[in-house]
Design an enzyme around this catalytic site. Structure first.
Site, PDB file in Angstrom:
ATOM      1  N   ASP A   1      -5.506  -2.886  -2.584  1.00 51.78           N
ATOM      2  CA  ASP A   1      -6.978  -3.151  -2.714  1.00 51.78           C
ATOM      3  C   ASP A   1      -6.964  -3.498  -4.281  1.00 51.78           C
ATOM      4  O   ASP A   1      -8.057  -4.205  -4.403  1.00 51.78           O
ATOM      5  CB  ASP A   1      -7.468  -1.646  -2.751  1.00 51.78           C
ATOM      6  CG  ASP A   1      -6.438  -0.590  -3.063  1.00 51.78           C
ATOM      7  OD1 ASP A   1      -5.331  -0.759  -2.978  1.00 51.78           O
ATOM      8  OD2 ASP A   1      -7.090   0.718  -2.916  1.00 51.78           O
TER       9      ASP A   1
ATOM     10  N   LYS B   1       0.731  -1.167   0.022  1.00 50.97           N
ATOM     11  CA  LYS B   1       0.097  -0.031   0.192  1.00 50.97           C
ATOM     12  C   LYS B   1       0.902   1.169  -0.049  1.00 50.97           C
ATOM     13  O   LYS B   1       0.896   2.128   0.722  1.00 50.97           O
ATOM     14  CB  LYS B   1      -0.950  -0.265   1.284  1.00 50.97           C
ATOM     15  CG  LYS B   1      -1.976   1.117   1.296  1.00 50.97           C
ATOM     16  CD  LYS B   1      -3.056   0.527   0.160  1.00 50.97           C
ATOM     17  CE  LYS B   1      -4.192   1.647   0.291  1.00 50.97           C
ATOM     18  NZ  LYS B   1      -4.976   1.698  -1.084  1.00 50.97           N
TER      19      LYS B   1
ATOM     20  N   ASP C   1      -2.909 -12.321   5.043  1.00 52.81           N
ATOM     21  CA  ASP C   1      -3.656 -13.050   5.854  1.00 52.81           C
ATOM     22  C   ASP C   1      -5.127 -13.313   5.121  1.00 52.81           C
ATOM     23  O   ASP C   1      -5.959 -13.837   4.874  1.00 52.81           O
ATOM     24  CB  ASP C   1      -3.744 -12.493   7.211  1.00 52.81           C
ATOM     25  CG  ASP C   1      -4.672 -13.393   8.092  1.00 52.81           C
ATOM     26  OD1 ASP C   1      -4.879 -14.393   7.693  1.00 52.81           O
ATOM     27  OD2 ASP C   1      -4.885 -12.685   9.308  1.00 52.81           O
TER      28      ASP C   1
ATOM     29  N   ASP D   1      -7.144 -16.012   2.311  1.00 52.00           N
ATOM     30  CA  ASP D   1      -8.610 -16.383   2.365  1.00 52.00           C
ATOM     31  C   ASP D   1      -9.127 -16.301   1.183  1.00 52.00           C
ATOM     32  O   ASP D   1     -10.144 -17.101   0.734  1.00 52.00           O
ATOM     33  CB  ASP D   1      -9.135 -15.710   3.601  1.00 52.00           C
ATOM     34  CG  ASP D   1      -8.667 -16.569   4.806  1.00 52.00           C
ATOM     35  OD1 ASP D   1      -7.890 -17.468   4.998  1.00 52.00           O
ATOM     36  OD2 ASP D   1      -9.629 -16.607   5.850  1.00 52.00           O
TER      37      ASP D   1
END
Ligand code: NAD
Length: 357
Positions: A223, A191, A247, A251
């Site tokens: 993002d 980021k 993390d 997922d």
């Protein structure tokens, strides 16, 4: 003889670990090897025994073993405990003390499970990517941290994202090394438009990439990466990123494959290694013999490959998993893609039967 510390943990942990152990026994018999296994409590199971999520003795045992195989930790029973005593602290301690800085999470869509994904067939068919998540730094460990009370009585929750050059260098190196064995493409996710720690991340990853001229490097903001994973996941080969972003993104990548019950992981350092499924303790299905054991069985395959360099045996386990899925065996989480519903232990048995050298 190989020494493996087995930590089943909580919830579905003991159920999926029984199936993983059957696989380990089968490959040991086939290849005339001995896996000396020791089993210990971790997470909530350890809290119930000794009042702490992991004991110093278990940590010592982990360091004395060639590899650690873990089920999952946590559950509602321990959710009210103080943060420092929660089952999940066991994982953080293991990662930190064994210096397991590189978490590898492959997400591969099995051809038989294309329709188990919530995404369209043409989007997920052929997905084969590897998330390399930094595991011992960043906001999960940075200081200052905590909840403090100001003079006005209002509370402030604080966590700190910190990365040093050395931490970024070693995880970047691992990502480029793995990319060399794959499609030679690294996407670094940060980021850097907002966070200084990400500016350094991007600079160091770029420097490391110069030592790997045969591997291409792209940078993406987190993002945008979250969006691209859903829009066109096939563009990715190796994604390298920070602890927090990894993390979340891993997922998301898990869901491309149809079920989180399919995804294995390896946590590697320079000396130690730990293997575990990506999913948690699934308290909603614990004790019902319904969990999908494949993520844990594929974690055994990763252990055979990365720690023991037993590549043929790793391929044999992966091949058996592919075969049973092709034959239509499905645990409950996968039945949306058709096939015959089987229990956790039946899935383990049928995989063991299909393992061929
Ligand atoms: P979870 O991964 O345990 O479960 C999320 C959903 O996926 C649930 O519906 C569950 O039934 C399903 N699921 C997970 N594994 C499955 C499997 N093998 N087969 C079939 N379905 C499966 O995540 P959660 O519900 O957010 O967390 C539950 C507990 O696990 C919490 O205490 C959490 O802190 C802990 N947790 C532990 C780990 C770990 O041990 N590495 C990781 C994540 C969460």
């Amino acid at each position: 003889m190989y020494k493996v510390l087995v930590l089943p943990g909580d919830g579905v942990g003991p159920e999926i670990m029984s199936e993983a152990r059957k696989v380990l026994t089968k490959v040991a018999q086939m290849a005339h090897l001995v896996f000396e296994t020791k089993e210990a409590f971790v997470g909530g199971a350890s809290i119930d025994q000794i009042g702490a999520p992991i004991s110093d003795e278990v940590l010592r045992e982990a360091k004395a073993s060639d590899a650690v195989l873990l089920g999952a930790v946590g559950g509602p029973k321990w959710d009210q405990l103080d943060y420092s005593l929660r089952p999940e602290q066991a994982l953080l301690r293991l990662r930190k003390e064994l210096e397991l800085y590189a978490n590898l999470r492959p997400a591969t869509v099995d051809p038989s499970l294309v329709d188990a994904s919530t995404l369209k067939r043409e989007v997920v068919e052929g997905v084969d990517l590897l998330v390399v998540r930094e595991l011992t730094g960043g906001i999960y460990f940075g200081k200052p941290k905590g909840i403090e009370k100001g003079n006005d009585g209002a509370e402030r929750g604080v966590n700190t994202e910190v990365y040093s050059t050395g931490e970024i260098e070693r995880i970047a190196r691992k990502a480029f090394e793995f990319a060399r064995k794959r499609k030679r493409k690294v996407t670094s996710v940060d980021k850097a438009n907002i966070l200084e720690s990400s500016v350094l991340w991007r600079k160091v990853v770029t420097q490391v990439s110069k030592r790997f001229p045969d591997v291409s490097l792209t940078h993406l903001y987190v993002d945008n990466c979250a969006m691209q994973l859903i829009r066109d996941p096939k563009q990715f080969d190796v994604i390298v990123t920070t602890n927090l972003f990894g993390d979340i993104l891993s997922d998301e990548a898990a869901m491309l494959t149809g079920s989180i019950g399919m995804l294995p992981s390896a946590s590697l350092g320079d000396r130690y290694a730990l293997y575990e499924p990506v999913h948690g303790s699934a308290p909603d299905i614990a004790g019902k013999n319904q969990a999908n054991p494949i993520a844990t069985i594929l974690s055994v395959a990763m252990m055979l490959q990365y720690t023991f360099q037993l590549h043929d045996l790793a391929l044999a386990v992966e091949g058996a998993v592919r075969q049973v899925l092709k034959e239509g065996y499905r645990t409950l989480d996968l039945v949306s893609s058709g096939g015959n519903s089987v229990s956790c232990s039946q899935m383990g048995d049928v995989i063991v039967e299909r393992i061929k050298h």
